[in-house]
Design a protein around this motif. Structure first.
Motif, short mmCIF file in Angstrom:
data_model
loop_
_atom_site.label_atom_id
_atom_site.label_comp_id
_atom_site.label_asym_id
_atom_site.label_seq_id
_atom_site.Cartn_x
_atom_site.Cartn_y
_atom_site.Cartn_z
N VAL A 1 0.84 -1.20 0.00
CA VAL A 1 0.00 0.00 0.00
C VAL A 1 0.87 1.24 0.00
CG1 VAL A 1 -1.63 1.33 1.38
CG2 VAL A 1 -1.96 -1.12 1.08
N ALA A 2 1.95 1.21 0.81
CA ALA A 2 2.85 2.36 0.85
C ALA A 2 3.49 2.58 -0.52
CB ALA A 2 3.93 2.12 1.90
N ALA A 3 3.84 1.49 -1.20
CA ALA A 3 4.44 1.61 -2.52
C ALA A 3 3.45 2.24 -3.49
CB ALA A 3 4.89 0.24 -3.02
N ILE A 4 2.19 1.83 -3.41
CA ILE A 4 1.17 2.38 -4.31
C ILE A 4 1.00 3.87 -4.05
CG2 ILE A 4 -1.29 2.38 -4.85
CD1 ILE A 4 -1.22 -0.65 -4.23
N ALA A 5 0.96 4.27 -2.76
CA ALA A 5 0.79 5.68 -2.42
C ALA A 5 1.97 6.50 -2.93
CB ALA A 5 0.66 5.83 -0.91
N LEU A 6 3.17 5.96 -2.74
CA LEU A 6 4.36 6.68 -3.20
C LEU A 6 4.36 6.82 -4.70
CD1 LEU A 6 7.12 7.93 -2.73
CD2 LEU A 6 8.10 5.64 -2.72
N ASP B 1 13.41 7.55 -2.86
CA ASP B 1 12.36 6.82 -2.13
C ASP B 1 12.00 5.52 -2.85
OD1 ASP B 1 12.26 8.73 -0.18
OD2 ASP B 1 10.56 9.78 -1.01
N LEU B 2 11.84 5.61 -4.17
CA LEU B 2 11.46 4.41 -4.94
C LEU B 2 12.58 3.38 -4.89
CD1 LEU B 2 9.75 6.11 -8.01
CD2 LEU B 2 8.63 4.62 -6.35
N GLN B 3 13.82 3.85 -4.92
CA GLN B 3 14.96 2.93 -4.82
C GLN B 3 14.92 2.20 -3.47
OE1 GLN B 3 17.75 2.80 -7.45
NE2 GLN B 3 17.61 0.86 -6.38
N GLN B 4 14.55 2.95 -2.42
CA GLN B 4 14.43 2.33 -1.10
C GLN B 4 13.36 1.25 -1.09
OE1 GLN B 4 13.82 5.43 1.90
NE2 GLN B 4 15.73 4.81 2.86
N VAL B 5 12.22 1.54 -1.73
CA VAL B 5 11.12 0.56 -1.80
C VAL B 5 11.61 -0.70 -2.52
CG1 VAL B 5 8.86 0.05 -2.79
CG2 VAL B 5 9.28 2.27 -1.69
N LEU B 6 12.31 -0.49 -3.63
CA LEU B 6 12.80 -1.64 -4.40
C LEU B 6 13.77 -2.46 -3.56
CD1 LEU B 6 13.08 -3.24 -7.04
CD2 LEU B 6 14.84 -1.63 -7.75
#
Lengths: 186, 266
Positions: free
Chosen positions: B98-103, B194-199
Motif C-alpha cells: 500500500v505504501a508503494a502504491i501511495a508513493l 524513495d522508490l529505490q528504497q522501496v525496491l
C-alpha cells in the motif's frame, strides 16, 4: 535468439521469459508462438479431441502467464510449460470423470471432433493409422501411451504425474500397445 | 545347460519391457530363446517396436486457428480474488505494498506535472530501453491470497498509472522551478531515492530474474544520464541535451515505479 530443440519446437529466448515474467505481453506472445504446436499436440493427443485440445491449449497458456513470475530458471522453460500442460489435461480428465458420474451422455451428441482430423498431413500412411487408432484407446491407456511413447516421459515421472505406481504405468502402456496393435491389424 | 521355454503368454506379458530394455539379463536370455523359435512372438516384438518408433516421430499438430487472440483477451483482464479471511491486523507485506502504491501515485503526479511543463512532445527514448508496463494496483492487493489450489491473479496489465491532481500553488511552483537547468534532476531526486528504497526493501520478495532485468535497465539509464551530463558540461546551453537528460530521469522514475508495484513471488 532462438534455436530449434530436439523436440522439433523452438527453444525459448531467455530474455522473452524474463520480460514476460515482468508483464510484457508481447514477449509472452513470442513464447506462445514458440510453444503452441507442442502444447496443442500434447493436449489434443491426450484428450483425443481437437476442439477440446484447443480449449485446453488456451487454458495452459493462461495458467503459464499466471505462474510465470514463480518460474525458477533451474529448469528449461520448455520442460516447465510442458509439465503445466500435462497437469492441465490430467486435471481436466478428473473433472470430466466427476461430471460423468452425474450426467448420461448420448454418444451421438458428444460433438467430439475425431483425432484423425487433427492431422496436418492427409494420407500420411502409417502415422495417420496410429493417430486414428489412438482415438480408439480408453482414455487412461491413451494418456499413458502419449506420455511415454510420444512425449518421452519415464514411468517414474508418469506415475508421479498421474498418481499411480511406475508398475501401474508399465501395465497401462503394455495394454495400450496391445490394443493399438489390434486396432492397426483390423 | 538348456534355457527353459517361457511360452507365448509369458513372452507377450514381457513384450513391452523387452522392447524398452527393462528386462534383467536372465529374463532377456529366456525371452530371446523363445523368440528364436516362435515367429508369432517375433512379429509381436517387431510390431511393438515399429509402433513405438513411429509414435516418437509423429509430427506436431497445429490448431485450426490462431489461439492467441483468446489468450490475450483473458490475460488482459485483471482478476481480483476476494480475500475470504477475516480482516485482522494488516500483514507487513500488505502495508508495504500500500505504501508503494501511495508513493507511486504521488511521484507519478509530480512526474506528470514536470513533463507537462517541460515539453508537450512524447518522452525521449534513451538507448535500448523500451516502454515498461505498469501492473494494476488491485493485483498487488490480491497477492495476500496464498491458497495453493486457486490460480494466481494476473500479475500485470499494460496500462499507465493515472496522474494525481496537485494544488494550483504547488503546480505553479513546479512549473517555475523546472524552467531552470538541472531542476528536473533536483525535483525527481527525492522520488528516485524513495522508490529505490522501496525496491531494495522488496528485493527478497521479487523474482530474482525480474530483479536482474530491472537492475540491468537501471544501469543502462544511469549510463545514459552520465553521458548526457558529460555532454551538457561541454555544451551547457543545449536544449536537446537537457531534454535528453530529463527524459532519462523520467524513464528511471517510470522503471522504479513499475518495479515497486511488481507482484511478490509466492
Amino acid at each position: 535468439m532462438t534455436s530449434v530443440s530436439a523436440s522439433g519446437g523452438e527453444a525459448s529466448n531467455p530474455d522473452d521469459v524474463a520480460m514476460a515474467a515482468a508483464g510484457d505481453r508481447h514477449a509472452f506472445e513470442r513464447l506462445y508462438r514458440s510453444h503452441v504446436d507442442r502444447v496443442y499436440s500434447l493436449c489434443t493427443r491426450m484428450c483425443g479431441d481437437r476442439v477440446r485440445g484447443e480449449e485446453l491449449t488456451q487454458d495452459v497458456f493462461v495458467r503459464v502467464w499466471e505462474k510465470l513470475p514463480q518460474f525458477r530458471r533451474d529448469a528449461q522453460f520448455s520442460t516447465w510449460i510442458h509439465r503445466v500442460a500435462v497437469n492441465m489435461v490430467l486435471n481436466d480428465r478428473k473433472s470430466e470423470a466427476r461430471m460423468r458420474k452425474r450426467l448420461v451422455e448420448d454418444d451421438s451428441e458428444s460433438g467430439d471432433t475425431p483425432l484423425q482430423r487433427a492431422s496436418t498431413t492427409p494420407g500420411y500412411g502409417d502415422r495417420m493409422d496410429i493417430m486414428t487408432a489412438l482415438e480408439s484407446l480408453p482414455p487412461g491407456a491413451r494418456q499413458i501411451f502419449v506420455l511415454h511413447d510420444i512425449e518421452g516421459y519415464k514411468h517414474e515421472e508418469i506415475g508421479a504425474m498421474c498418481g499411480i505406481t511406475s508398475g501401474g504405468s508399465k501395465a497401462q502402456l503394455h495394454r495400450a500397445r496391445m490394443l493399438l496393435r489390434a486396432a492397426l491389424s483390423r | 545347460m538348456t534355457v527353459p521355454d517361457i511360452g507365448c503368454d509369458r513372452c507377450e506379458a514381457m513384450a513391452s519391457a523387452y522392447v524398452d530394455g527393462e528386462l534383467d539379463p536372465r529374463e532377456t536370455v529366456e525371452l530371446e530363446c523363445h523368440l528364436a523359435a516362435c515367429s508369432a512372438c517375433r512379429d509381436l516384438m517387431h510390431d511393438i517396436k515399429t509402433m513405438s518408433d513411429s509414435a516418437r516421430s509423429l509430427p506436431l499438430l497445429s490448431p485450426s486457428r490462431d489461439l492467441w487472440v483468446g489468450i490475450d483477451a483473458r490475460i488482459a483482464t485483471p482478476v481480483v480474488s476476494l480475500d475470504q479471511r477475516p480482516r485482522h491486523a494488516w500483514p507487513v507485506r500488505r502495508l508495504a505494498a500500500v505504501a508503494a502504491i501511495a508513493l507511486v501515485a504521488v511521484s507519478s503526479g509530480l512526474t506528470y506535472l514536470v513533463t507537462r511543463s517541460l515539453s508537450p512532445t512524447t518522452p525521449v527514448r534513451v538507448g535500448s530501453i523500451g516502454k515498461v508496463q505498469v501492473p494494476e494496483p488491485a493485483a498487488i492487493a490480491a497477492t495476500g491470497n496464498s491458497a495453493p489450489d486457486k490460480p494466481a491473479p494476473s500479475p500485470t496489465v499494460g496500462r499507465d498509472v493515472p496522474p494525481t491532481p496537485i494544488g494550483d500553488a504547488l503546480r505553479g511552483a513546479l512549473v517555475s522551478a523546472t524552467r531552470s537547468r538541472g531542476a528536473t534532476e533536483r525535483l525527481l531526486a527525492p522520488e528516485i531515492a524513495d522508490l529505490q528504497q522501496v525496491l531494495n526493501a522488496r528485493r527478497d520478495e521479487l523474482d530474482p530474474a525480474t530483479v536482474k532485468v530491472v537492475e540491468d535497465n537501471l544501469a543502462l539509464i544511469d549510463a545514459a544520464v552520465g553521458q548526457a551530463k558529460a555532454a551538457l558540461r561541454r555544451d551547457p546551453a543545449s536544449g536537446f541535451l537537457t531534454d535528453l537528460l530529463d527524459g532519462a530521469l523520467q524513464k528511471k522514475v517510470e522503471l522504479l515505479r513499475t518495479a515497486a508495484l511488481l507482484p511478490s513471488r509466492s
